[in-house]
Design a protein around this motif. Sequence first.
Motif, short mmCIF file in Angstrom:
data_model
loop_
_atom_site.label_atom_id
_atom_site.label_comp_id
_atom_site.label_asym_id
_atom_site.label_seq_id
_atom_site.Cartn_x
_atom_site.Cartn_y
_atom_site.Cartn_z
N HIS A 8 0.84 -1.20 0.00
CA HIS A 8 0.00 0.00 0.00
C HIS A 8 0.88 1.25 0.00
O HIS A 8 0.67 2.18 -0.78
CB HIS A 8 -0.92 -0.02 1.22
CG HIS A 8 -1.64 1.25 1.49
ND1 HIS A 8 -2.70 1.69 0.71
CD2 HIS A 8 -1.45 2.21 2.43
CE1 HIS A 8 -3.12 2.86 1.18
NE2 HIS A 8 -2.39 3.19 2.22
N HIS A 9 1.88 1.27 0.84
CA HIS A 9 2.75 2.44 0.95
C HIS A 9 3.70 2.57 -0.23
O HIS A 9 4.02 3.68 -0.66
CB HIS A 9 3.48 2.43 2.29
CG HIS A 9 2.53 2.67 3.42
ND1 HIS A 9 1.86 1.64 4.05
CD2 HIS A 9 2.08 3.81 3.98
CE1 HIS A 9 1.06 2.15 4.97
NE2 HIS A 9 1.17 3.46 4.95
N LEU A 10 4.12 1.45 -0.80
CA LEU A 10 4.93 1.51 -2.01
C LEU A 10 4.13 2.10 -3.17
O LEU A 10 4.66 2.89 -3.96
CB LEU A 10 5.46 0.12 -2.38
CG LEU A 10 6.58 -0.42 -1.50
CD1 LEU A 10 6.84 -1.89 -1.82
CD2 LEU A 10 7.84 0.41 -1.67
N ALA A 11 2.86 1.75 -3.26
CA ALA A 11 2.01 2.33 -4.30
C ALA A 11 1.87 3.84 -4.11
O ALA A 11 1.92 4.61 -5.08
CB ALA A 11 0.64 1.66 -4.30
N LEU A 12 1.73 4.27 -2.85
CA LEU A 12 1.64 5.71 -2.57
C LEU A 12 2.95 6.41 -2.91
O LEU A 12 2.94 7.54 -3.44
CB LEU A 12 1.28 5.94 -1.10
CG LEU A 12 -0.13 5.51 -0.69
CD1 LEU A 12 -0.30 5.68 0.83
CD2 LEU A 12 -1.19 6.29 -1.44
N LEU A 13 4.07 5.77 -2.62
CA LEU A 13 5.37 6.36 -2.96
C LEU A 13 5.53 6.48 -4.48
O LEU A 13 6.05 7.48 -4.98
CB LEU A 13 6.52 5.52 -2.38
CG LEU A 13 6.77 5.69 -0.89
CD1 LEU A 13 7.72 4.61 -0.37
CD2 LEU A 13 7.33 7.08 -0.59
N ASN A 14 5.09 5.46 -5.20
CA ASN A 14 5.16 5.53 -6.66
C ASN A 14 4.28 6.65 -7.21
O ASN A 14 4.66 7.34 -8.15
CB ASN A 14 4.78 4.19 -7.29
CG ASN A 14 5.96 3.24 -7.32
OD1 ASN A 14 7.01 3.57 -7.85
ND2 ASN A 14 5.79 2.07 -6.73
N HIS A 15 3.12 6.83 -6.62
CA HIS A 15 2.22 7.92 -7.02
C HIS A 15 2.91 9.27 -6.76
O HIS A 15 2.90 10.16 -7.62
CB HIS A 15 0.91 7.83 -6.25
CG HIS A 15 -0.01 8.98 -6.49
ND1 HIS A 15 -0.70 9.16 -7.66
CD2 HIS A 15 -0.32 10.04 -5.69
CE1 HIS A 15 -1.40 10.28 -7.59
NE2 HIS A 15 -1.19 10.82 -6.39
N LEU A 16 3.51 9.40 -5.59
CA LEU A 16 4.21 10.64 -5.24
C LEU A 16 5.39 10.88 -6.17
O LEU A 16 5.65 12.01 -6.58
CB LEU A 16 4.66 10.58 -3.78
CG LEU A 16 5.32 11.83 -3.20
CD1 LEU A 16 4.43 13.06 -3.36
CD2 LEU A 16 5.66 11.60 -1.74
N ARG A 17 6.07 9.82 -6.56
CA ARG A 17 7.18 9.95 -7.50
C ARG A 17 6.68 10.52 -8.83
O ARG A 17 7.32 11.37 -9.44
CB ARG A 17 7.88 8.62 -7.73
CG ARG A 17 9.12 8.78 -8.60
CD ARG A 17 9.69 7.44 -9.06
NE ARG A 17 10.93 7.64 -9.77
CZ ARG A 17 11.03 8.06 -11.02
NH1 ARG A 17 9.95 8.37 -11.72
NH2 ARG A 17 12.22 8.21 -11.60
N GLY A 18 5.54 10.03 -9.28
CA GLY A 18 4.95 10.55 -10.52
C GLY A 18 4.68 12.05 -10.44
O GLY A 18 4.90 12.79 -11.41
N ILE A 19 4.22 12.49 -9.29
CA ILE A 19 3.97 13.93 -9.08
C ILE A 19 5.29 14.70 -9.14
O ILE A 19 5.38 15.76 -9.77
CB ILE A 19 3.25 14.17 -7.74
CG1 ILE A 19 1.85 13.58 -7.78
CG2 ILE A 19 3.21 15.65 -7.39
CD1 ILE A 19 1.14 13.52 -6.44
N LEU A 20 6.33 14.15 -8.53
CA LEU A 20 7.64 14.80 -8.54
C LEU A 20 8.21 14.88 -9.96
O LEU A 20 8.79 15.90 -10.35
CB LEU A 20 8.61 14.07 -7.62
CG LEU A 20 8.33 14.19 -6.13
CD1 LEU A 20 9.13 13.16 -5.34
CD2 LEU A 20 8.64 15.60 -5.65
N VAL A 21 8.05 13.82 -10.73
CA VAL A 21 8.52 13.81 -12.11
C VAL A 21 7.77 14.87 -12.92
O VAL A 21 8.38 15.65 -13.66
CB VAL A 21 8.36 12.41 -12.74
CG1 VAL A 21 8.56 12.45 -14.25
CG2 VAL A 21 9.33 11.43 -12.10
N ALA A 22 6.45 14.91 -12.76
CA ALA A 22 5.64 15.90 -13.47
C ALA A 22 6.05 17.32 -13.10
O ALA A 22 6.07 18.22 -13.95
CB ALA A 22 4.16 15.68 -13.18
N LEU A 23 6.39 17.52 -11.87
CA LEU A 23 6.83 18.83 -11.39
C LEU A 23 8.10 19.26 -12.13
O LEU A 23 8.22 20.40 -12.57
CB LEU A 23 7.09 18.76 -9.88
CG LEU A 23 7.23 20.05 -9.10
CD1 LEU A 23 5.94 20.86 -9.16
CD2 LEU A 23 7.60 19.74 -7.67
#
Length: 136
Positions: A8-23
Amino acid sequence: MATSYLDHHLALLNHLRGILVALGEAEQVEDDTHALFLERFDELLSELPGDTEGNLYLGQDLISQIFHRYPQIAHLVPRDLLWFFGGDCLHFMPDEEIELFQRLDERRYEAEQNDEPFDWNQEKQLLALPPDSSKH
């Protein structure tokens, strides 16, 4: 389908990584250390499954840095990650939210002790209901 606590937390980290990449792609990052930050974030993603306890400090550091380096996305950091990494991350949570996650962790622990299934997201929704609402 319920996933494991770590998944669950790895999925959230991957989601957050996507936000950082988009940034970074949107050129909303002012310094050139963004790529290095993403490398450290990727290190956390790859190392966390094999040594969760040993990487909690790195996770605390990276999540805390997001609040300082990228305040424009601080509201997008999943609250679950703040609780998961703990430590300095808890400074970004109000007391009421910490209490909610403490109760949630207690329920998870109890379910594990009784070999019962536990759905983190479902339980979190149930605990977030107002006290006077009907819980079915």
